[in-house]
Enzyme design. Structure first.
Site, PDB file in Angstrom:
ATOM      1  N   LYS A   1       0.854  -1.187   0.000  1.00  0.00           N
ATOM      2  CA  LYS A   1       0.000   0.000   0.000  1.00  0.00           C
ATOM      3  C   LYS A   1       0.889   1.235   0.000  1.00  0.00           C
ATOM      4  O   LYS A   1       1.917   1.271   0.689  1.00  0.00           O
ATOM      5  CB  LYS A   1      -0.876  -0.062   1.265  1.00  0.00           C
ATOM      6  CG  LYS A   1      -1.960   0.992   1.364  1.00  0.00           C
ATOM      7  CD  LYS A   1      -2.793   0.757   2.642  1.00  0.00           C
ATOM      8  CE  LYS A   1      -3.970   1.694   2.782  1.00  0.00           C
ATOM      9  NZ  LYS A   1      -4.786   1.395   3.996  1.00  0.00           N
TER      10      LYS A   1
ATOM     11  N   SER B   1      -9.608  -1.340   7.058  1.00  0.00           N
ATOM     12  CA  SER B   1      -9.080  -1.165   5.699  1.00  0.00           C
ATOM     13  C   SER B   1      -8.312  -2.345   5.124  1.00  0.00           C
ATOM     14  O   SER B   1      -7.954  -2.318   3.949  1.00  0.00           O
ATOM     15  CB  SER B   1      -8.190   0.064   5.626  1.00  0.00           C
ATOM     16  OG  SER B   1      -8.993   1.200   5.525  1.00  0.00           O
TER      17      SER B   1
ATOM     18  N   SER C   1      -9.626   1.121   2.886  1.00  0.00           N
ATOM     19  CA  SER C   1      -8.840   1.976   2.018  1.00  0.00           C
ATOM     20  C   SER C   1      -7.734   1.250   1.250  1.00  0.00           C
ATOM     21  O   SER C   1      -7.182   1.809   0.309  1.00  0.00           O
ATOM     22  CB  SER C   1      -8.187   3.082   2.844  1.00  0.00           C
ATOM     23  OG  SER C   1      -7.316   2.524   3.812  1.00  0.00           O
TER      24      SER C   1
HETATM   25  N1  GLN Z   1     -12.958   3.178   6.363  1.00  0.00           N
HETATM   26  C1  GLN Z   1     -12.377   3.634   7.585  1.00  0.00           C
HETATM   27  C2  GLN Z   1     -12.106   5.117   7.514  1.00  0.00           C
HETATM   28  O1  GLN Z   1     -12.422   5.688   6.533  1.00  0.00           O
HETATM   29  C3  GLN Z   1     -11.154   2.848   7.918  1.00  0.00           C
HETATM   30  C4  GLN Z   1      -9.947   3.261   7.183  1.00  0.00           C
HETATM   31  C5  GLN Z   1      -8.742   2.452   7.524  1.00  0.00           C
HETATM   32  O2  GLN Z   1      -8.822   1.397   8.153  1.00  0.00           O
HETATM   33  N2  GLN Z   1      -7.608   2.958   7.132  1.00  0.00           N
HETATM   34  O3  GLN Z   1     -11.612   5.698   8.409  1.00  0.00           O
END
Ligand code: GLN
Length: 504
Positions: free
Chosen positions: A84, A183, A159
């Protein structure tokens, strides 16, 4: 040449490493085929921001030389991995999918990158994400979305959508993401692969660009539980450069995989069933039945506090983000929009560099931490966090692991939730309680939904109980119906050919 440069078409982490270690295949041939596949397939999917072809081929040649010299190339010899793009790679852009870091090249490697190289893995590229990991669909990337390999009109989740889609499309057998509020697990569920969030402190965060430091964890994506375990073992363990890293031996987790679930106490969390689509609650129930049939002691458990996790998370995570993102001031990293004085330069840089969702989080977080509202918002969210932790503690008096749906729905259409941030936030409902508690949790592909898309089931465990979690996950994988997991068989053709279903 067989697929992936390994005899018999080895595409698993274990298979590739075994072939390279035994000299049945060279690391160079594996990496060459991986790069060819990425260049053929990634145009439509957009998993990658940066393909590190030159560096990857050089590392592969160095590995082949190590092997030829009779030295040990490491347990992941020749395994191509994707990272990532919020994991720092020395000399290679680490953009966080943000214009503010578009051209930022870290002067150091994250600890996980060092460990992967020491293990013989070959980093082939950096993957797309929601800007600064804020989002659940990879649509918040400043450089365009990633598409779901099962159906290119759908999101891969987020994400870490680029990493998840790269594994699901068979571009790489192993990838890494970060999980602050789901994520890793949510995109794994949407893409029909395994995604694992370790115990907080289990994997070093040194070199992970911080979003919400008390929640962030790095973890692996792979097509199988075994490969995800190999991916975890390669990066886990104490790191003095991360002050929250746990100083403790890593267990030999591979031994757990064949352990079976005889006698394992498994609790199905009741609360989420009413909040999620029938395909998602049904998958969790079917998973509970499968573990019971395999010898586990299965019961239901009510943990009402988990439903308060989401609002607490959406105060705590933005609060921490507002503080962490203060460092992008036009001076120290990345973009600068010049102006006559420092304050205007700073405002213009941040206005031009951050996308809408990141700005929204910074404003929410700054508000929640402000003098007049701190106790009502941040303080209250922290109290709720404590309630969630205690509720889990009570549940784990009676159960070794818990099961829950992973997501409220199957992968949704691109654009379906971009108009209303709250709709997007709700996708994280089942995921965030484990982050608040710092517990390990993972998604295992277990069903196909009405639209033929994969549905994952979530396995949760107490801190440092990855062994029990993996026992349950391996049993679920063995009991899962065919066709529920990646890699998806993609035709090596451009647009439109991305949705011919899954394969084993
Ligand atoms: N979807 C969650 C957010 O927008 C988690 C994001 C993540 O785990 N990086 O904060």
């Amino acid at each position: 040449m067989s697929e992936r440069g390994a005899p018999g078409g080895a595409t698993s982490v274990r298979g590739i490493a075994a072939a390279v270690r035994s000299r049945e295949a060279t690391a160079s041939s594996v990496v060459e085929e991986t790069l060819e596949r990425i260049s053929a397939m990634d145009g439509e999917l957009h998993c990658f921001h940066t393909v590190m072809a030159k560096e990857a081929l050089a590392s592969a040649r160095a590995l082949d030389a190590t092997i030829a010299a009779g030295r040990d190339p490491g347990p992941l010899a020749g395994v191509p991995v994707a990272l990532k793009d919020n994991i720092c790679t020395k000399g290679t852009t680490t953009s966080c999918s943000s214009k503010i870091l578009e051209n930022w090249v870290p002067p150091y490697d994250a600890t996980v990158v060092e460990r992967l190289r020491d293990a013989g893995a070959v980093v082939v590229g950096k993957t797309n994400l929601d800007e600064f990991a804020m989002g659940s669909s990879t649509e918040n990337s400043a450089f365009g979305p990633t598409r779901n390999p099962w159906d290119a009109s759908r999101v891969p989740g987020g994400s870490s959508g680029g990493s998840a889609a790269a594994v699901a499309a068979g571009l790489v057998p192993l990838a890494y993401g970060s999980d602050t509020g789901g994520s890793i697990r949510q995109p794994a569920s949407f893409c029909g692969i395994v995604g694992l969030k370790p115990t907080y402190g289990g994997v070093s965060r040194y070199g992970l660009v911080a979003f919400a430091s008390s929640l962030d964890q790095i973890g692996p994506f792979a097509c199988t539980v075994e490969d995800a375990t190999l991916g975890l073992l390669a990066v886990a363990g104490h790191d003095p450069r991360d002050s929250t890293s746990i100083d403790r031996e890593v267990e030999p987790l591979l031994d757990s995989l064949g352990g079976g679930v005889g006698g394992l106490r498994v609790g199905l969390i009741e609360e989420f069933a009413a909040d999620v689509a029938p395909s998602c609650s049904g998958a969790a129930r079917a998973a509970a039945d499968a573990l019971a049939a395999a010898g586990a002691k299965v019961g239901e458990v009510s943990i009402p506090e988990v439903r308060h996790g989401l609002p607490a998370y959406y105060v705590i995570a933005p609060a921490e983000a507002s503080s962490n993102l203060a460092r992008y001031d036009g001076v120290r990293y990345g973009l600068r929009v010049d102006a006559g004085d420092a304050r205007t330069m700073n405002l213009r840089t941040r206005g031009a560099g951050f996308g809408a969702e990141v700005r929204r989080r910074i404003m929410i977080g700054t508000y929640a931490l402000s003098a007049g509202y701190y106790d009502a918002y941040y303080g209250q969210a922290q109290r709720v966090r404590t309630l969630v932790v205690r509720a889990f503690e009570r549940a784990y008096e009676d159960f070794d692991v818990l099961l829950a749906p992973m997501t409220p729905s199957e992968a949704f259409e691109l654009g379906a939730k971009t108009a209303n941030p709250l709709d997007m936030y709700v996708s994280d409902l089942c995921a965030v309680p484990s982050n608040l508690a710092g517990h390990p949790a993972m998604s295992v592909p277990f069903a196909l939904g009405e639209s033929g898309l994969p549905v994952g089931v979530q396995v949760l465990a107490p801190a440092l109980r990855e062994a029990a979690m993996l026992r349950a996950a391996a049993a679920l994988e063995a009991a899962a119906p065919p066709g529920v997991r990646g890699p998806v068989k993609l035709a090596a053709a451009p647009a439109g050919a991305a949705s011919d279903g899954g394969g084993e």
